[in-house]
Every structure is written in structure tokens, then in C-alpha cells.
Design a protein around this motif. Structure first.
Motif, mmCIF file in Angstrom:
data_model
loop_
_atom_site.group_PDB
_atom_site.id
_atom_site.type_symbol
_atom_site.label_atom_id
_atom_site.label_comp_id
_atom_site.label_asym_id
_atom_site.label_seq_id
_atom_site.Cartn_x
_atom_site.Cartn_y
_atom_site.Cartn_z
ATOM 1 N N LEU A 1 15.950 -4.011 18.598
ATOM 2 C CA LEU A 1 16.711 -5.238 18.404
ATOM 3 C C LEU A 1 16.172 -6.007 17.191
ATOM 4 O O LEU A 1 15.041 -5.775 16.762
ATOM 5 C CB LEU A 1 16.621 -6.114 19.654
ATOM 6 N N ASN B 1 15.778 -6.383 26.252
ATOM 7 C CA ASN B 1 14.821 -7.058 25.365
ATOM 8 C C ASN B 1 13.386 -6.788 25.789
ATOM 9 O O ASN B 1 12.475 -6.796 24.958
ATOM 10 C CB ASN B 1 15.045 -8.576 25.385
ATOM 11 N N ASN C 1 9.837 -9.752 21.521
ATOM 12 C CA ASN C 1 9.537 -9.111 20.239
ATOM 13 C C ASN C 1 8.049 -8.856 20.002
ATOM 14 O O ASN C 1 7.538 -9.035 18.903
ATOM 15 C CB ASN C 1 10.110 -9.951 19.086
ATOM 16 N N GLU D 1 14.357 -8.793 14.878
ATOM 17 C CA GLU D 1 13.103 -9.505 15.122
ATOM 18 C C GLU D 1 13.323 -10.906 15.696
ATOM 19 O O GLU D 1 12.410 -11.487 16.279
ATOM 20 C CB GLU D 1 12.285 -9.584 13.832
ATOM 21 N N THR D 2 14.531 -11.447 15.537
ATOM 22 C CA THR D 2 14.841 -12.770 16.090
ATOM 23 C C THR D 2 15.022 -12.737 17.600
ATOM 24 O O THR D 2 15.002 -13.784 18.250
ATOM 25 C CB THR D 2 16.117 -13.333 15.440
ATOM 26 N N GLU D 3 15.215 -11.539 18.164
ATOM 27 C CA GLU D 3 15.387 -11.410 19.608
ATOM 28 C C GLU D 3 14.025 -11.430 20.291
ATOM 29 O O GLU D 3 13.163 -10.594 20.012
ATOM 30 C CB GLU D 3 16.113 -10.097 19.933
#
Length: 373
Positions: A123, A74, A130, A125-127
Motif C-alpha cells: 500500500l 493494512n 506502515n 506509504e501514507t496508509e
């Protein structure tokens, strides 16, 4: 007075990654470079870093910064190394979280106070976290403080396969250091921020749209005129732009292909650079495996003049030697840096035939160490 020294730092893919064909790098390779003969001699290999796929150096040659671009993370990393002025070898200082994944590009602002970072990200956009772009103040020892500012780029582009979300790919300060500009392949935009270089902060200033499906990857500012040039990875085109320094905004003047129409299928552009005097523009074509040479007119428009073979497969990046007489091309899938002589009169390139063998090269960074007074 002792002569200055020149070193070449090469980063590459060292960890198996789906979008790289190989992972043969062993870290950051350090070469001593003779500008007169255009020959490179391996000095050392700096291990202890994952996928150092992009490199940036401080203007004084004291510090090197390397991204870590790792598919599963991430948060990528940005690492700082002290450069030994005698040998060119690296000594680790520290590293910071990039605040986003697939860390793709790094540069220093014009004051040298801050490092700027672009995260491509794959990944959802909720991860978290970001963040498309981040600013890192540089400490007195050349190390990096935690990020002082960051921003995300919501949205998506025309191509559902490659533009499903923001994919920031390059970040540069404007020549006057008043703004920071980010090219975002995923949303077909150049995003401009006002920069406070002392505080290390960003404030959104505006956006410039490029034709849908262009996929802007890297860009450059003209060294003496109010123009900029963007290479579009997906469209295999170069956009010539007028640049307004007061607002940090751009106006598209022209968009032209980097290769013939018949060669555009399967081609993906990568790096873009202006020659030292700003008369010629160079673009790397992956797939076509060539370098396109453009002339810059008085109107600021880049016009394609010729193409030459890149000396290998998948030219991902290239850089000029400090004297501008040699161009080094990172042919990622040939495990070598191809060296070209640059004609100072017409900008032409001639393959020297004395390439540098190095595993999966993805970034080339020349560093000049001044000689003692």
C-alpha cells in the motif's frame, strides 16, 4: 533415554492472492519426520489462520509463530501456537497486529525474548501503520505481547515496478544479539538497528547499500566467521559481505550471479541458507526452478559451483533437517515439498523421490523436541 522427535511444519497460501498462482493450503500442515528414512507422515492441519506464508519456531521447540500475509490488509498478523511435544499438534495461544501489511518474515532474537517481524507492504506509504520492522516481546507462556518497537524505511529503489517503496523482506538478529538487521528489497539496503533485548527496543545504527536494482530478499550469517550472504531477488545474485560485529555494519566483498546470464531473465531468487558447517551455500531460483550450490572460500566469498533442479515449480523456501542430511524444498506451484539428500563431503544434492504432497507450500520449519532425560 527416549529419542528426540522431529516435526515439520509447512505454511502456505490459503487465500487467493494476485501474486500467488494458487491458494491450495489449508492452514499449517504438521508432519512427523523420520530423519533416518527422510519420510514424513501427516499428523494434523491447523486451520483458523489466513495465508500462513512464513513460520518460525522457538529454539526449545515449545512454540511456533506464523505470519498472515494478506494483500488487502493494512496490518498483517503474527500468531503464536503451543507445540504438543508428543504429537506435534498445535494449540492456539494468541496473535498480534504486525503493524504493517504483507507480513513476510519472522525470526526470534538470540535470547529468545523477542520475535522480530518484517513487513513487505504494497500500500502507499501514507496508509497507516506502515511499519517495515517490529519487535514483539514473548510472554512466559510463549504468546506475544504487543509490539515494543517498530520502524519504517522511507525511500525507493532503481526498479519502478518492484522498488516503488520500501519492501522489507527478512529480519535477523546478529550472532551476538547486539543488532537487528533488515534486508529491504525496495530500497536496495540492509538496515541495521541496535537491539536492547531486555527492553525490546530498536535504535537505528546504519545502512549498507547494495548495487542498484539488486532487490535484497533474504540473508544469512556465517556460523563461525565474520561474513554474511544476501540473495538478491531482482538481480539473481548473491552478495558476499564482511561483517563488523562491533558496529553491525557490512562491507560488500563480491556479487556473483546465481544462474547463467542467459537464464537470469524471468528468474527471481528466493531463499538462501548455509549448510550446517558453513562450507556450502544454497540459493533457490524461481523461474529457473533450481537450487544453486556455492562453495565458501577462506576469503569469505561465495563461488557458484553447480545448480540442480528444485524438484518442482517455483521453489520459494527450503530448510535443512536438524541433522543436516536432508534438504526440504517448498515448490510452491507444484503443491509439494521436494526432499534431497545432502552429501556431507561436497554439499551436493540428490533428489530422493519421496516428496511431501501439500497445497501451495511457501515455508518449511523443522522443529526438534528433545527426548526426556
Amino acid at each position: 533415554m527416549a529419542e528426540q522427535k522431529v516435526f515439520v511444519y509447512v505454511g502456505g497460501c490459503s487465500r487467493p492472492t494476485p501474486y500467488f498462482a494458487s491458494a491450495n493450503a489449508r492452514g499449517i500442515s504438521v508432519f512427523a519426520f523420520d530423519t533416518e528414512t527422510a519420510t514424513a507422515t501427516l499428523v494434523a492441519t491447523q486451520a483458523g489462520i489466513e495465508n500462513p506464508t512464513f513460520l518460525a519456531a522457538a529454539a526449545d521447540g515449545a512454540t511456533l509463530y506464523a505470519t498472515s500475509e494478506v494483500m488487502e490488509w493494512n496490518e498483517g498478523l503474527i500468531s503464536a501456537y503451543r507445540i504438543n511435544p508428543a504429537s506435534g499438534k498445535l494449540a492456539y495461544i494468541n496473535r498480534q497486529s504486525a503493524l504493517g501489511g504483507i507480513t513476510a518474515h519472522a525470526s526470534l532474537d538470540r535470547s529468545g525474548r523477542n520475535l522480530l517481524l518484517a513487513n513487505y507492504m504494497m500500500l502507499p506509504e501514507t496508509e497507516l501503520p506502515n511499519q517495515s520492522v517490529a519487535v514483539f516481546p514473548i510472554r512466559a507462556d510463549g504468546g506475544l505481547a504487543p509490539a515494543s518497537a517498530s520502524a519504517a524505511h522511507p525511500g525507493k529503489g532503481h526498479d519502478p515496478a518492484r522498488q516503488d517503496r520500501s519492501h522489507a523482506h527478512c529480519v535477523l538478529a546478529t550472532p551476538d544479539n547486539r543488532h537487528v538487521v533488515v534486508s529491504d528489497l525496495g530500497i536496495d539496503r540492509l538496515v541495521t538497528y541496535r537491539l536492547d533485548s531486555v527492553a525490546g527496543t530498536l535504535e537505528k545504527a546504519g545502512e549498507t547499500a547494495l548495487p542498484p536494482g539488486s532487490g535484497p530478499r533474504h540473508f544469512v550469517f556465517h556460523p563461525s566467521k565474520p561474513f554474511a550472504y544476501v540473495v538478491n531477488e531482482l538481480g539473481s545474485t548473491v552478495a558476499s559481505l564482511a561483517f563488523d560485529a562491533e558496529t553491525g555494519s557490512f562491507t560488500v566483498l563480491d556479487v556473483t550471479p546465481t544462474v547463467a546470464e542467459s537464464a537470469r531473465s524471468g528468474n527471481h531468487c528466493s531463499e538462501i541458507r548455509l549448510g550446517p558447517d558453513g562450507r556450502f551455500l544454497y540459493v533457490a531460483n524461481r523461474g529457473h526452478d533450481s537450487l544453486s550450490i556455492f562453495t565458501i572460500g577462506d576469503d569469505g566469498i561465495a563461488r557458484l559451483r553447480s545448480t540442480v533442479a528444485s524438484g518442482g515449480r517455483t521453489p520459494r523456501h527450503f530448510a535443512f533437517a536438524p541433522d543436516g542430511r536432508t534438504l526440504a524444498v517448498a515448490n510452491q506451484d507444484s503443491d509439494r515439498i521436494a526432499l534431497f539428500a545432502v552429501d556431507p563431503d561436497d554439499g551436493g544434492l540428490s533428489h530422493l523421490g519421496q516428496d511431501i504432497a501439500v497445497g501451495t507450500p511457501t515455508a518449511v520449519c523443522f522443529v526438534t523436541i528433545p527426548g526426556p532425560a
